[in-house]
Scaffold this motif. Structure first.
Motif, mmCIF file in Angstrom:
data_model
loop_
_atom_site.group_PDB
_atom_site.id
_atom_site.type_symbol
_atom_site.label_atom_id
_atom_site.label_comp_id
_atom_site.label_asym_id
_atom_site.label_seq_id
_atom_site.Cartn_x
_atom_site.Cartn_y
_atom_site.Cartn_z
ATOM 1 N N UNK A 76 46.916 79.801 9.482
ATOM 2 C CA UNK A 76 46.162 79.545 8.248
ATOM 3 C C UNK A 76 45.422 80.810 7.823
ATOM 4 N N UNK A 77 45.502 81.133 6.546
ATOM 5 C CA UNK A 77 44.879 82.338 6.006
ATOM 6 C C UNK A 77 43.834 81.979 4.956
ATOM 7 N N UNK A 78 42.746 82.741 4.944
ATOM 8 C CA UNK A 78 41.767 82.677 3.855
ATOM 9 C C UNK A 78 41.880 83.968 3.071
ATOM 10 N N UNK A 79 42.003 83.860 1.750
ATOM 11 C CA UNK A 79 42.302 85.015 0.908
ATOM 12 C C UNK A 79 41.221 85.196 -0.148
ATOM 13 N N UNK A 80 40.752 86.435 -0.314
ATOM 14 C CA UNK A 80 39.834 86.796 -1.391
ATOM 15 C C UNK A 80 40.562 87.783 -2.297
ATOM 16 N N UNK A 81 40.555 87.523 -3.594
ATOM 17 C CA UNK A 81 41.258 88.361 -4.581
ATOM 18 C C UNK A 81 40.287 89.334 -5.233
ATOM 19 N N UNK A 82 40.818 90.509 -5.626
ATOM 20 C CA UNK A 82 40.045 91.526 -6.342
ATOM 21 C C UNK A 82 38.797 91.925 -5.556
ATOM 22 N N UNK A 83 38.997 92.375 -4.323
ATOM 23 C CA UNK A 83 37.867 92.678 -3.448
ATOM 24 C C UNK A 83 37.006 93.811 -3.997
ATOM 25 N N UNK A 84 37.607 94.735 -4.784
ATOM 26 C CA UNK A 84 36.808 95.826 -5.344
ATOM 27 C C UNK A 84 35.811 95.305 -6.377
ATOM 28 N N UNK A 85 36.123 94.151 -7.004
ATOM 29 C CA UNK A 85 35.249 93.588 -8.029
ATOM 30 C C UNK A 85 34.260 92.592 -7.453
ATOM 31 N N UNK A 90 48.618 93.068 -6.728
ATOM 32 C CA UNK A 90 47.307 92.416 -6.620
ATOM 33 C C UNK A 90 46.673 92.745 -5.268
ATOM 34 N N UNK A 91 45.445 93.244 -5.304
ATOM 35 C CA UNK A 91 44.724 93.589 -4.074
ATOM 36 C C UNK A 91 44.090 92.339 -3.468
ATOM 37 N N UNK A 92 44.241 92.172 -2.170
ATOM 38 C CA UNK A 92 43.718 91.006 -1.473
ATOM 39 C C UNK A 92 43.026 91.406 -0.179
ATOM 40 N N UNK A 134 42.938 94.350 4.655
ATOM 41 C CA UNK A 134 43.167 94.543 3.235
ATOM 42 C C UNK A 134 44.665 94.713 3.003
ATOM 43 N N UNK A 135 45.131 94.157 1.894
ATOM 44 C CA UNK A 135 46.566 94.180 1.636
ATOM 45 C C UNK A 135 46.816 94.094 0.137
ATOM 46 N N UNK A 136 48.068 94.068 -0.253
ATOM 47 C CA UNK A 136 48.421 93.828 -1.642
ATOM 48 C C UNK A 136 49.771 93.121 -1.702
ATOM 49 N N UNK A 137 49.990 92.430 -2.810
ATOM 50 C CA UNK A 137 51.250 91.729 -3.017
ATOM 51 C C UNK A 137 52.334 92.750 -3.331
ATOM 52 N N UNK A 138 53.470 92.695 -2.586
ATOM 53 C CA UNK A 138 54.536 93.674 -2.786
ATOM 54 C C UNK A 138 55.847 93.049 -3.241
ATOM 55 N N UNK A 197 59.779 85.843 -2.885
ATOM 56 C CA UNK A 197 61.093 85.311 -2.519
ATOM 57 C C UNK A 197 61.051 83.801 -2.686
ATOM 58 N N UNK A 198 62.223 83.188 -2.668
ATOM 59 C CA UNK A 198 62.300 81.738 -2.793
ATOM 60 C C UNK A 198 63.379 81.234 -1.836
ATOM 61 N N UNK A 199 62.953 80.887 -0.624
ATOM 62 C CA UNK A 199 63.851 80.350 0.391
ATOM 63 C C UNK A 199 63.309 78.979 0.802
ATOM 64 N N UNK A 200 63.817 77.942 0.193
ATOM 65 C CA UNK A 200 63.322 76.570 0.369
ATOM 66 C C UNK A 200 61.974 76.376 -0.336
ATOM 67 N N UNK A 201 61.051 77.344 -0.161
ATOM 68 C CA UNK A 201 59.764 77.294 -0.850
ATOM 69 C C UNK A 201 59.486 78.675 -1.448
ATOM 70 N N UNK A 202 58.719 78.743 -2.563
ATOM 71 C CA UNK A 202 58.363 80.049 -3.119
ATOM 72 C C UNK A 202 57.378 80.769 -2.201
ATOM 73 N N UNK A 203 57.591 82.057 -1.998
ATOM 74 C CA UNK A 203 56.773 82.837 -1.071
ATOM 75 C C UNK A 203 56.346 84.153 -1.712
ATOM 76 N N UNK A 204 55.189 84.647 -1.266
ATOM 77 C CA UNK A 204 54.729 85.982 -1.634
ATOM 78 C C UNK A 204 54.872 86.903 -0.438
ATOM 79 N N UNK A 205 55.224 88.144 -0.715
ATOM 80 C CA UNK A 205 55.310 89.166 0.333
ATOM 81 C C UNK A 205 54.090 90.065 0.224
ATOM 82 N N UNK A 206 53.348 90.200 1.328
ATOM 83 C CA UNK A 206 52.180 91.075 1.339
ATOM 84 C C UNK A 206 52.324 92.067 2.486
ATOM 85 N N UNK A 207 51.778 93.242 2.308
ATOM 86 C CA UNK A 207 51.865 94.273 3.345
ATOM 87 C C UNK A 207 50.976 93.911 4.532
ATOM 88 N N UNK A 208 51.395 94.324 5.720
ATOM 89 C CA UNK A 208 50.626 94.071 6.941
ATOM 90 C C UNK A 208 50.426 95.394 7.674
#
Length: 213
Positions: free
Chosen positions: A8-17, A55-57, A71-75, A78-89
Motif C-alpha cells: 500500500x502506498x500513500x502519495x502526495x502530488x506537487x511536493x514543490x508546491x 507529474x512529481x510525486x 521522490x519520483x515522477x510518472x514516466x 500501461x493497461x494489463x487487465x487494469x490501468x497502471x502508472x509507471x513511476x521511477x524507483x
C-alpha cells in the motif's frame, strides 16, 4: 527491492508546491528502476485520479513496521487487465526513513469489524491509538505477521456521537496479556480526518479516566 506487489502506498502530488492532497495506491508490478502502480485514489474524495507523464510525486509506504519515502515522477502507463502508472524507483538504498510520531494510546474497549477478504469477524480492542490498535482474540483466532485486513472501527464519543473509521491495517505481532491473546495491528491508510477523530477519542477517554480517578 523493499517494494513488493500489493504494498500500500500513500502519495502526495506537487511536493514543490506544498500540496497537502493525498492519494492511496498499490504496487501491481516492479522492474529495474521502476514500479507499476494502480491508478491513485484521492483519500478525501475516494475518486480515481489521472496523473500525466512528468507529474512529481512523493510516495511513502510501510515495510516491517518501518516507514519509508522517496521522490519520483510518472514516466508512463500501461493497461494489463487494469490501468497502471509507471513511476521511477531510486532503489532501496536511496529511500528515506520516516520518523513516525508516537501517538497517545489508551486502554479501552471499542467494537471493530475485521474484513478477511469478504469474511467479517467482530472483535473488541484492548487499546487504541491514531497509529494502530490491539485486538482481544478468541481461543481459535489468529493473525499472521504481516497479514493485511480492512477494519471498521466504531468510536463512541461522550456526546453520543459515533464515528466509523475505515482503514487498512497490517498485523505486527501476537502476544499474551493476562493469559489472553492480543493482536497488534498498524493502520496503513487512515485519512487525516479519521486520524484526528481517533486522537480526539483518545484524548476524551484520557480526560474521562482522570475524572473518574
Amino acid at each position: 527491492m523493499f517494494l513488493s506487489i500489493g504494498t500500500t502506498l500513500t502519495i502526495v502530488k506537487d511536493i514543490e508546491e506544498n500540496n497537502s492532497e493525498k492519494f492511496k495506491s498499490k504496487v501491481v508490478d516492479t522492474g529495474e528502476g521502476y514500479v507499476m502502480i494502480d491508478y491513485p485514489v484521492n483519500i478525501e474524495t475516494n475518486r480515481t485520479t489521472f496523473f500525466i507523464d512528468g507529474t512529481k510525486l512523493q510516495i511513502s509506504f510501510v515495510q516491517n513496521n518501518i516507514s519509508y519515502s522517496f521522490k519520483t515522477e510518472v514516466t508512463g502507463r500501461a493497461n494489463k487487465d487494469i490501468p497502471m502508472l509507471k513511476v521511477s524507483y531510486p532503489g532501496d538504498k536511496k529511500l528515506t526513513k520516516i520518523q513516525r510520531r508516537e501517538y497517545v494510546r489508551v486502554e479501552t474497549a471499542v467494537d471493530v469489524a475485521v474484513d478477511f477478504g469478504g469474511t467479517f469477524h467482530q472483535y473488541v480492542t484492548d487499546d487504541i491509538s491514531a497509529g494502530g490498535i490491539a485486538l482481544n482474540l478468541g481461543p481459535k483466532d489468529s493473525f499472521e505477521d504481516g497479514e493485511k485486513v480492512r477494519l471498521t472501527i466504531a468510536l463512541p464519543f461522550l456526546n453520543d456521537e459515533i464515528k466509523y473509521i475505515k482503514t487498512e491495517a497490517q498485523a505486527i505481532r501476537t502476544w499474551m496479556k493476562n493469559e489472553r491473546a492480543i493482536a497488534s495491528l498498524q493502520f496503513l491508510d487512515t485519512t487525516p480526518k479519521d486520524r484526528q477523530n481517533i486522537i480526539r477519542f483518545c484524548f476524551e477517554r484520557q480526560l474521562q479516566a482522570r475524572n473518574d480517578a
